[in-house]
Scaffold this active site. Sequence first.
Site, PDB file in Angstrom:
ATOM      1  N   TRP A   1       0.826  -1.200   0.000  1.00 40.52           N
ATOM      2  CA  TRP A   1       0.000   0.000   0.000  1.00 40.52           C
ATOM      3  C   TRP A   1       0.871   1.265   0.000  1.00 40.52           C
ATOM      4  O   TRP A   1       0.415   2.312   0.362  1.00 40.52           O
ATOM      5  CB  TRP A   1      -0.911  -0.004   1.237  1.00 40.52           C
ATOM      6  CG  TRP A   1      -2.116  -0.871   1.069  1.00 40.52           C
ATOM      7  CD1 TRP A   1      -3.346  -0.473   0.636  1.00 40.52           C
ATOM      8  CD2 TRP A   1      -2.248  -2.274   1.332  1.00 40.52           C
ATOM      9  NE1 TRP A   1      -4.216  -1.545   0.597  1.00 40.52           N
ATOM     10  CE2 TRP A   1      -3.574  -2.659   1.025  1.00 40.52           C
ATOM     11  CE3 TRP A   1      -1.367  -3.252   1.774  1.00 40.52           C
ATOM     12  CZ2 TRP A   1      -4.048  -3.957   1.160  1.00 40.52           C
ATOM     13  CZ3 TRP A   1      -1.840  -4.555   1.911  1.00 40.52           C
ATOM     14  CH2 TRP A   1      -3.164  -4.896   1.602  1.00 40.52           C
TER      15      TRP A   1
ATOM     16  N   CYS B   1      -6.852  -4.487  -1.887  1.00 40.29           N
ATOM     17  CA  CYS B   1      -8.039  -5.262  -1.517  1.00 40.29           C
ATOM     18  C   CYS B   1      -8.800  -5.875  -2.687  1.00 40.29           C
ATOM     19  O   CYS B   1      -9.231  -7.013  -2.618  1.00 40.29           O
ATOM     20  CB  CYS B   1      -8.975  -4.444  -0.630  1.00 40.29           C
ATOM     21  SG  CYS B   1      -9.796  -3.096  -1.486  1.00 40.29           S
TER      22      CYS B   1
ATOM     23  N   HIS C   1     -13.589  -0.687   0.656  1.00 42.62           N
ATOM     24  CA  HIS C   1     -12.860  -1.918   0.916  1.00 42.62           C
ATOM     25  C   HIS C   1     -13.637  -3.051   0.260  1.00 42.62           C
ATOM     26  O   HIS C   1     -14.861  -3.088   0.334  1.00 42.62           O
ATOM     27  CB  HIS C   1     -12.726  -2.159   2.430  1.00 42.62           C
ATOM     28  CG  HIS C   1     -12.008  -3.441   2.750  1.00 42.62           C
ATOM     29  ND1 HIS C   1     -10.843  -3.809   2.106  1.00 42.62           N
ATOM     30  CD2 HIS C   1     -12.295  -4.450   3.602  1.00 42.62           C
ATOM     31  CE1 HIS C   1     -10.458  -4.993   2.567  1.00 42.62           C
ATOM     32  NE2 HIS C   1     -11.311  -5.400   3.466  1.00 42.62           N
TER      33      HIS C   1
ATOM     34  N   ASP D   1     -12.781 -12.612   3.735  1.00 38.58           N
ATOM     35  CA  ASP D   1     -11.926 -11.505   3.313  1.00 38.58           C
ATOM     36  C   ASP D   1     -10.472 -11.960   3.306  1.00 38.58           C
ATOM     37  O   ASP D   1      -9.946 -12.369   4.337  1.00 38.58           O
ATOM     38  CB  ASP D   1     -12.126 -10.325   4.283  1.00 38.58           C
ATOM     39  CG  ASP D   1     -11.444  -9.054   3.808  1.00 38.58           C
ATOM     40  OD1 ASP D   1     -10.644  -9.123   2.856  1.00 38.58           O
ATOM     41  OD2 ASP D   1     -11.706  -7.985   4.397  1.00 38.58           O
TER      42      ASP D   1
ATOM     43  N   ASN E   1     -20.200  -0.413  10.805  1.00 41.84           N
ATOM     44  CA  ASN E   1     -21.034   0.272  11.797  1.00 41.84           C
ATOM     45  C   ASN E   1     -20.349   1.256  12.733  1.00 41.84           C
ATOM     46  O   ASN E   1     -20.999   1.785  13.616  1.00 41.84           O
ATOM     47  CB  ASN E   1     -21.716  -0.761  12.703  1.00 41.84           C
ATOM     48  CG  ASN E   1     -22.884  -1.429  12.012  1.00 41.84           C
ATOM     49  OD1 ASN E   1     -23.790  -0.769  11.527  1.00 41.84           O
ATOM     50  ND2 ASN E   1     -22.838  -2.741  11.935  1.00 41.84           N
TER      51      ASN E   1
ATOM     52  N   ASP F   1     -18.672   4.484  14.639  1.00 45.11           N
ATOM     53  CA  ASP F   1     -18.892   5.936  14.660  1.00 45.11           C
ATOM     54  C   ASP F   1     -17.533   6.629  14.542  1.00 45.11           C
ATOM     55  O   ASP F   1     -16.516   6.090  14.973  1.00 45.11           O
ATOM     56  CB  ASP F   1     -19.512   6.368  16.005  1.00 45.11           C
ATOM     57  CG  ASP F   1     -20.913   5.804  16.188  1.00 45.11           C
ATOM     58  OD1 ASP F   1     -21.510   5.377  15.184  1.00 45.11           O
ATOM     59  OD2 ASP F   1     -21.400   5.791  17.334  1.00 45.11           O
TER      60      ASP F   1
ATOM     61  N   GLU G   1     -30.494   3.570   9.097  1.00 45.29           N
ATOM     62  CA  GLU G   1     -29.828   4.419  10.093  1.00 45.29           C
ATOM     63  C   GLU G   1     -30.883   5.065  10.993  1.00 45.29           C
ATOM     64  O   GLU G   1     -31.860   5.625  10.498  1.00 45.29           O
ATOM     65  CB  GLU G   1     -29.044   5.558   9.417  1.00 45.29           C
ATOM     66  CG  GLU G   1     -27.729   5.169   8.777  1.00 45.29           C
ATOM     67  CD  GLU G   1     -26.598   4.850   9.751  1.00 45.29           C
ATOM     68  OE1 GLU G   1     -26.769   5.018  10.974  1.00 45.29           O
ATOM     69  OE2 GLU G   1     -25.543   4.409   9.274  1.00 45.29           O
TER      70      GLU G   1
ATOM     71  N   GLU H   1     -32.072  -0.781  14.323  1.00 45.41           N
ATOM     72  CA  GLU H   1     -30.633  -0.545  14.271  1.00 45.41           C
ATOM     73  C   GLU H   1     -30.067  -0.417  15.684  1.00 45.41           C
ATOM     74  O   GLU H   1     -29.036  -0.980  16.013  1.00 45.41           O
ATOM     75  CB  GLU H   1     -30.336   0.731  13.468  1.00 45.41           C
ATOM     76  CG  GLU H   1     -28.839   0.911  13.232  1.00 45.41           C
ATOM     77  CD  GLU H   1     -28.392   2.357  13.171  1.00 45.41           C
ATOM     78  OE1 GLU H   1     -27.266   2.579  12.715  1.00 45.41           O
ATOM     79  OE2 GLU H   1     -29.141   3.253  13.600  1.00 45.41           O
TER      80      GLU H   1
ATOM     81  N   TYR I   1      -6.078   4.918  -0.851  1.00 48.47           N
ATOM     82  CA  TYR I   1      -7.518   4.669  -0.753  1.00 48.47           C
ATOM     83  C   TYR I   1      -7.894   4.119   0.623  1.00 48.47           C
ATOM     84  O   TYR I   1      -9.055   4.075   0.990  1.00 48.47           O
ATOM     85  CB  TYR I   1      -7.995   3.727  -1.874  1.00 48.47           C
ATOM     86  CG  TYR I   1      -7.742   2.262  -1.620  1.00 48.47           C
ATOM     87  CD1 TYR I   1      -8.742   1.440  -1.111  1.00 48.47           C
ATOM     88  CD2 TYR I   1      -6.499   1.681  -1.873  1.00 48.47           C
ATOM     89  CE1 TYR I   1      -8.507   0.091  -0.873  1.00 48.47           C
ATOM     90  CE2 TYR I   1      -6.267   0.343  -1.639  1.00 48.47           C
ATOM     91  CZ  TYR I   1      -7.279  -0.448  -1.142  1.00 48.47           C
ATOM     92  OH  TYR I   1      -7.051  -1.776  -0.903  1.00 48.47           O
TER      93      TYR I   1
END
Length: 735
Positions: free
Chosen positions: A287, A322, A381, A404, A444, A446, A493, A498, A568
């Site tokens: 990267w 990725c 991603h 992944d 998810n 914050d 949201e 949620e 990125y």
Amino acid sequence: MSETTNTNEEKKKPPLNGRRALPPNNSNDEENEVPEMEAFGLIPRGFNPKDYLRVVDIHMFKEPHEINKQQHHTDKYYSPKLIVRRGQPFQIQIDFNRPYKPETDQFWLEYLIGRYPQQNKGTYIPILVTDVLQPGKWGAKITHKENNSIRLSIMSSATCIVGKFRLYVAVWTPFGILRTHRNSTTDTYILFNPWCQQDAVYLDDEKEREEYVLNDVGIVFHGNINEIKLRSWSYGQFEENILDACLFLMDKAELELSGRGNPIKICRVASAVINSRDDNGVIAGSWDNTYTYGVAPSAWTGSVDILLEYYSSKQPVRYGQCWVFAGVFNTFLRCLGIPARLVTNYSSAHDNNGNLRLDFFLDDEGKVDTKLTKDSVWNYHCWNEAWMTRPDLPVGFGGWQVVDGTPQETSDGMYRCGPASVQAIKHGHVCFQFDAPFVYAEVNSDIVYSRREKNGTQVIEKIDTTHIGQLIVTKEVGGDGMMEITEEYKFQEGSQEERLALETAVMYGVEKQTTQNIAYQPQTDVDMDFQVQKAVLGSDFKVTITFRNKSRNYYTATTYLSGNIVFYTGVTKNEFKKCLFPFLFLPSATSFDVVIKSSEYLSDLLDQASFHFFVTARINETGKILATQKATVLEIPTLRIKTQGETVAGKEMSVTVEFTNPLKQTLENVTLRLEGPGVLRTMKKEFRQIPTNSTLIWEVKCIPKRPGLRKLIASLNCDALRHVYGELNVQIQKP
């Protein structure tokens, strides 16, 4: 005679250890020697094997147009051997030296895999001929007899090992068992079967099976949330030697053969072996924008070159990011018959301490403190989803599973991730294996902006709960468009569901630091936003900052704009633009522009032409800070692909690739790549220089192999310009 062979056998035996009677059986490639005559005891003088039933020939019906490959949807594999899917009958014909007499003759089939075949491990499978085939269980029945030949219908188990089996036919005589000699042309590959209801990867929609198993090209969505970009990727799962390369990956990962019928195990070990960290796997990630001694990640057009290079060199292929890991992983899964798709999550959280929040630390002026800030937001991603049942989890968590292969964090001591149930992530049930908390955080978290006061206390300036995981997409079924799947991962949201899913995730041990105990009073009567003008690489553009003052007060603010060139992954390379200016805003909306000149950014630009802008404003009257950030990507020019003349399978055709240099500088050491599954293997060409505004034209001749709608994919790569792609759909006619 028999004694001498025994001593040879003993020499070959590997050393035993005290824990197991047999060495590990984790290579599909190795074989054992199978005796052609297995005597029951002393053999009488007059015994002549020729007096008994003898196999003269075995017909596998393995041509692409013949019944087996047609019925098993394996006719596209570029392989001369028989390839079938498990849990579904296939046909073979055995020619004997005389007509078969069921009253007196007894024969059976033996399928073997690996060096130490054992019946209880599913690596040695004897099959007796019966009258009826049971669905999903090994068996064989005679469907047709003619002269010296019999036609057999063979059913494989719907849970059997996936790999390459060796076939022997054994005939019983009173004095011993006679077997056919080792014949590699009768080797049979058995794959997963999404068409079979008893298979763990069963998918009930034919259009989805055509897309997720049989489509050998796909789309990678990249760019960022405000400028979604797409490029094609050639999976090429049917190309020559790719199936063998994929089986080799399981050998490389040392997965016991007996575990290779289980898609959960296969996905877990593959997510580790796709990257080179800790096991010398397929692709080395890089990267840092320097790709010496390797291929830049943006230059690859598909998986085939990477897998074949790894299969022959056994050394990690340089370099990937990725979408390269995800593209190769998708080829692996589809090749083995596991339905799979490549997924992009825009604004993906890479949360280093797994606490569901990304901490951005600001200094006194409101600038981001890069030394303290360890978390990052990836513009996007890519990962994969594989379709399977999850008998190891409670009912309801089967279906799409996140896997992944990009090395981000370790899981059980290795760089791997998944399979994690998408359904479990959506509902916050992150206690179920594997790695669900990590994926939950990616979609998810914050973003918390906090600032350290002079006296050392931390003040939270802003909490952004909607920035992460704003959009999750994959290619639509049967077309090149985008399909949004955000709601597969999360509820609306701000909805009740949620919040409930979040509370469930926290209950199951996802850390979420509460913000209640930290002083956090945002300034509510003023807000700020900014827009970045869409621009082509090499041109000037402007950033427009807007303040809305909903109060009756007059405020003054010190505003700071920071423009950064970023990878990125959201990691900053350097700040190329900074300006600090005072600003007075009246009780209404006011905005102003900041111009970004191409000369300010061109010299430092990275691969994906991504910028990250941070705007912070300190309101002088209240001391509060407004902060907001956005990523933006420049428009990169594309390659034009054309074909000349007719496009017919088996006939030579001509393809041209054109490119005009849009930059105000000469491009040097430019590499072009062109590929198209079923049309041409990857071609490469190097150009020393492309001056400003000049056009290069590259013509290639090729002979397409397969009729149908095919896709040509091209990429251009040099140090000053990467991520230049072009593609063309071509209808190849039948000859």
